[in-house]
Each structure stands twice: as C-alpha cells, then as structure tokens.
Design a protein around this motif. Sequence first.
Motif, PDB file in Angstrom:
ATOM      1  N   SER A   1      -9.437   1.016 -17.156  1.00  0.00           N
ATOM      2  CA  SER A   1     -10.287   1.606 -18.109  1.00  0.00           C
ATOM      3  C   SER A   1      -9.919   1.010 -19.391  1.00  0.00           C
ATOM      4  N   ASP A   2     -11.085   0.488 -20.117  1.00  0.00           N
ATOM      5  CA  ASP A   2     -11.027   0.036 -21.563  1.00  0.00           C
ATOM      6  C   ASP A   2     -11.554   1.263 -22.469  1.00  0.00           C
ATOM      7  N   PRO A   3     -10.448   1.435 -23.266  1.00  0.00           N
ATOM      8  CA  PRO A   3     -10.876   2.616 -24.285  1.00  0.00           C
ATOM      9  C   PRO A   3     -11.522   2.038 -25.339  1.00  0.00           C
ATOM     10  N   LYS A   4     -11.607   0.897 -25.528  1.00  0.00           N
ATOM     11  CA  LYS A   4     -12.357   0.093 -26.328  1.00  0.00           C
ATOM     12  C   LYS A   4     -11.957   0.550 -28.227  1.00  0.00           C
ATOM     13  N   SER A   5     -10.730   0.546 -28.334  1.00  0.00           N
ATOM     14  CA  SER A   5     -10.233   1.216 -29.520  1.00  0.00           C
ATOM     15  C   SER A   5     -10.502   0.162 -30.472  1.00  0.00           C
ATOM     16  N   ILE A   6     -10.224  -1.191 -30.039  1.00  0.00           N
ATOM     17  CA  ILE A   6     -10.681  -2.221 -30.977  1.00  0.00           C
ATOM     18  C   ILE A   6     -12.140  -2.666 -30.998  1.00  0.00           C
ATOM     19  N   SER A   7     -12.857  -2.249 -32.012  1.00  0.00           N
ATOM     20  CA  SER A   7     -14.174  -2.454 -32.080  1.00  0.00           C
ATOM     21  C   SER A   7     -14.519  -2.322 -33.448  1.00  0.00           C
ATOM     22  N   LEU A   8     -15.704  -2.789 -34.014  1.00  0.00           N
ATOM     23  CA  LEU A   8     -16.044  -2.963 -35.539  1.00  0.00           C
ATOM     24  C   LEU A   8     -16.107  -1.544 -36.198  1.00  0.00           C
ATOM     25  N   ASP A   9     -16.253  -0.421 -35.307  1.00  0.00           N
ATOM     26  CA  ASP A   9     -16.228   1.204 -36.171  1.00  0.00           C
ATOM     27  C   ASP A   9     -14.654   1.449 -36.054  1.00  0.00           C
ATOM     28  N   PHE A  10     -13.718   0.922 -35.511  1.00  0.00           N
ATOM     29  CA  PHE A  10     -12.398   1.265 -35.575  1.00  0.00           C
ATOM     30  C   PHE A  10     -12.339   2.958 -35.171  1.00  0.00           C
ATOM     31  N   PRO A  11     -12.730   3.287 -33.733  1.00  0.00           N
ATOM     32  CA  PRO A  11     -12.961   4.655 -33.548  1.00  0.00           C
ATOM     33  C   PRO A  11     -11.510   5.260 -33.396  1.00  0.00           C
ATOM     34  N   CYS A  12     -11.510   6.259 -33.669  1.00  0.00           N
ATOM     35  CA  CYS A  12     -10.086   7.323 -33.474  1.00  0.00           C
ATOM     36  C   CYS A  12     -10.059   7.685 -31.883  1.00  0.00           C
ATOM     37  N   ILE A  13      -9.092   7.191 -31.375  1.00  0.00           N
ATOM     38  CA  ILE A  13      -8.874   7.360 -29.890  1.00  0.00           C
ATOM     39  C   ILE A  13      -7.759   8.324 -29.761  1.00  0.00           C
ATOM     40  N   PRO A  14      -8.074   9.835 -29.734  1.00  0.00           N
ATOM     41  CA  PRO A  14      -6.896  10.738 -29.641  1.00  0.00           C
ATOM     42  C   PRO A  14      -5.536  10.241 -28.844  1.00  0.00           C
ATOM     43  N   CYS A  15      -5.644   9.748 -27.775  1.00  0.00           N
ATOM     44  CA  CYS A  15      -4.410   9.291 -27.051  1.00  0.00           C
ATOM     45  C   CYS A  15      -3.562   8.476 -27.967  1.00  0.00           C
ATOM     46  N   GLU A  16      -4.463   7.307 -28.339  1.00  0.00           N
ATOM     47  CA  GLU A  16      -3.874   6.088 -29.102  1.00  0.00           C
ATOM     48  C   GLU A  16      -3.157   6.578 -30.422  1.00  0.00           C
ATOM     49  N   LYS A  17      -3.781   7.471 -30.937  1.00  0.00           N
ATOM     50  CA  LYS A  17      -3.252   8.083 -32.340  1.00  0.00           C
ATOM     51  C   LYS A  17      -1.953   9.046 -31.920  1.00  0.00           C
ATOM     52  N   ALA A  18      -2.041   9.692 -30.888  1.00  0.00           N
ATOM     53  CA  ALA A  18      -0.879  10.712 -30.395  1.00  0.00           C
ATOM     54  C   ALA A  18       0.370   9.917 -30.330  1.00  0.00           C
ATOM     55  N   LEU A  19       0.191   8.793 -29.871  1.00  0.00           N
ATOM     56  CA  LEU A  19       1.306   7.580 -29.413  1.00  0.00           C
ATOM     57  C   LEU A  19       1.940   7.473 -30.721  1.00  0.00           C
ATOM     58  N   SER A  20       1.246   7.095 -31.905  1.00  0.00           N
ATOM     59  CA  SER A  20       2.113   6.959 -33.249  1.00  0.00           C
ATOM     60  C   SER A  20       2.548   8.073 -33.763  1.00  0.00           C
ATOM     61  N   GLU A  21       2.159   9.107 -33.439  1.00  0.00           N
ATOM     62  CA  GLU A  21       2.747  10.567 -33.765  1.00  0.00           C
ATOM     63  C   GLU A  21       3.971  10.792 -33.065  1.00  0.00           C
ATOM     64  N   ILE A  22       4.041  10.510 -31.988  1.00  0.00           N
ATOM     65  CA  ILE A  22       5.212  10.719 -30.944  1.00  0.00           C
ATOM     66  C   ILE A  22       6.396   9.833 -31.406  1.00  0.00           C
ATOM     67  N   GLU A  23       5.937   8.448 -31.706  1.00  0.00           N
ATOM     68  CA  GLU A  23       7.154   7.601 -32.237  1.00  0.00           C
ATOM     69  C   GLU A  23       7.647   8.075 -33.521  1.00  0.00           C
ATOM     70  N   GLU A  24       6.569   8.453 -34.378  1.00  0.00           N
ATOM     71  CA  GLU A  24       7.245   9.307 -35.740  1.00  0.00           C
ATOM     72  C   GLU A  24       8.194  10.243 -35.543  1.00  0.00           C
ATOM     73  N   ALA A  25       7.919  11.179 -34.566  1.00  0.00           N
ATOM     74  CA  ALA A  25       8.799  12.199 -34.424  1.00  0.00           C
ATOM     75  C   ALA A  25      10.119  11.952 -33.844  1.00  0.00           C
ATOM     76  N   ILE A  26      10.159  10.991 -32.957  1.00  0.00           N
ATOM     77  CA  ILE A  26      11.363  10.540 -32.155  1.00  0.00           C
ATOM     78  C   ILE A  26      12.275  10.046 -33.256  1.00  0.00           C
ATOM     79  N   MET A  27      11.656   9.157 -34.549  1.00  0.00           N
ATOM     80  CA  MET A  27      12.490   8.567 -35.407  1.00  0.00           C
ATOM     81  C   MET A  27      12.953   9.595 -36.173  1.00  0.00           C
ATOM     82  N   HIS A  28      12.427  10.658 -36.489  1.00  0.00           N
ATOM     83  CA  HIS A  28      13.059  11.819 -37.135  1.00  0.00           C
ATOM     84  C   HIS A  28      14.092  12.528 -36.494  1.00  0.00           C
ATOM     85  N   ARG A  29      14.108  12.425 -35.079  1.00  0.00           N
ATOM     86  CA  ARG A  29      15.169  12.978 -34.322  1.00  0.00           C
ATOM     87  C   ARG A  29      16.383  12.157 -34.441  1.00  0.00           C
ATOM     88  N   TYR A  30      15.947  10.821 -34.531  1.00  0.00           N
ATOM     89  CA  TYR A  30      17.298   9.947 -34.722  1.00  0.00           C
ATOM     90  C   TYR A  30      17.932  10.265 -36.118  1.00  0.00           C
TER      91      TYR A  30
END
Length: 330
Positions: free
Chosen positions: A124-153
């Motif tokens: 399945s292609d979420p097509k997150s890389i396109s001219l309108d740079f859409p906000c894909i909730p799942c893709e954005k959530a991954l960045s927030e997960i990684e930021e929170a994990i760094m805070h845990r460190y």
Amino acid sequence: MFKGPGLFKATRLCTANPLDVHHILSKNFSNYPRGDTFTQIFDILGDGFSNTDGEVWEFHHNTIMSLLKSPSFQSLLEDTIWNKVEKGLMPVLEYVCKEEVEVDLQDMFQRFAFDTISILLFDSDPKSISLDFPCIPCEKALSEIEEAIMHRYILPPSLWKLQKLLGIGSEKKLSNAWKINQSGSSGDPNKFLRDTLLNLVVAGRDTNSSALSWLFYLLSRNPMVEDKILEELHTQLNMKMCVNLKDFQAIDLHKLVYLHGALCEALRLFPPVPFQVKTPLQPDILPSGRRVDHKTSVILSFYSMGRMKSIWGEDCMEFKPERWVSVGEG
C-alpha cells in the motif's frame, strides 16, 4: 565511567574503543543483551527485533536475513525504489527547484522511505511524498514516538515513569502516537506480527533518511566532492543531463566507487544509530581493562568511534571519500 548522583545511582560506561565494541557485539555477544532498562524505554516496539534478546532475537535475525537475501525480494525492492523515485521523489524535486521552494530534506527523505517500506510490507502506497506534502497521521506519529523515546534516555527513569502515570509531557505524546499506530491489544494473536512490522517500518524509514540527509549536508559543504560524484556518474553510467531513470539499473551502481565512498564517509561522521546500550549478564572485563557487571550500562558510542584520530588519522574530522577507495579502484 559515569555514576548518577543522589537517588539516581545508575552506573554507565561509555566506550569508543574498537576492541570493546568488537568484544561486546561479536566475541562475547551472548553476555550482552539489551537488558530490562532498554526494553522498558522501547516498550512500544514490543517483541520486535529491535527490542528482544535470546531466542526471539535469533528468530527475527534469521527470518529477516533470509528475506533480505531472497532474489525475489531484491527484485521487488529495486522495482519499488525506482518507481517511487520516478513517480514520487523526482516530481517533488523538480517542482521545488523550479519554484525555488525551501524544503526540509530530512522530512522529504523520511516520506520517501516511509512510502517505500509501506509498499514493501503492506503493498500500500500512502503517497506521503507528493507535491502537497500531505500529513499522514501514522507517519507523523512515528516522529513523535522517537522524540518521546529520546526523552526517556535523557530523563531519570522515575521521572519519565511519573509522566507516564500522570499522562503528561512527552509521555502523553507517546501514548497518543501509539494509539494511532496500534492495531490490537497485548492479547491480540497478531501482536507479534504487528510488533515485527512496526520495527521494520521504523528501521526502514529512519536509517535511510538520516544517512541521505547527512550526505547531502556534507556535499553542500564540500563542492569538490560533489563535482567528483557528478563526474563519476557521467563517466561510469554514460549519463546525459536529462536522465531517464529506466535507462540504468541498480546492477550498474557497483561502478560508482567514489559515491560509495561518500556514503561511507557520511555514515562514519553521522551514523544513523549513534550509540547502542548493552548490559552484561555476567561480570566481565573489557579489552580496555574496564570491569563491568549487571549494574553497568555500557554505551557503545559509534559517533565518537567514527571521529577518533587513533583510527582515522589526523584528518578524521574531514569529509574525504578517498579514504574508502583503494588504489586499484575509482
């Protein structure tokens, strides 16, 4: 060796000694699992390969390596990447160049890698890389997960655990992000598969995007290296100014020795995984002479090891692809 103050009496040993790293990751690997602390910090990754030890890790390792070495997977990978480059990445790059639009390269490469890994794993292609740079909730959530994990460190365990209990700060973001990505409870028979796929998505998205972002950063600061790469591309692949991506295949890329060296230099100076933490099961003495036990968290600093004069010479801070090219190559 670092010892925490007051109530935080955790002992941490940070090493960039190549012999220590080899001892822990190879020679005495079985004695250095990730440990309970690591598992707690990365609990969102569940039973995936990034967060397990022992037999479960062995199962993941053997299964994933078997998949990656499969000729059919290699063919699928090549087709998927080229299609995404041609239909996703290139149109965006052409647009931002023509319109002189400022973009975040890391975000763009993350979107490219996220789309690619999603196609490979889920067809399945979420097509997150396109001219309108859409906000894909799942893709954005991954960045927030990684930021929170760094805070845990960074934070003492008692503090981030209190945040988790109260549902505040970075732990609140982590909880919300997890709800977006979650597709079952701990009792779900599909949990193991879900954890495995989540680990693959994270690994496929962030390592590639980090490496590419730093590569282009380094090229922007070293125009002579960029010129040599362009010269190699035109010479080895017989490229013209207007390239039809279908005219050459991944099999031709082995000719790009200098480009390979540039990638290695980017990984040396800015490794996507800058450090790794291990905890010994049994007391051990490292090649450097340090004694460690189950109360010691050993931090392997790959970032530091890539910048040591004793390994790379006096020019260790310079971006020199030539150091990876042998005399008979290039």
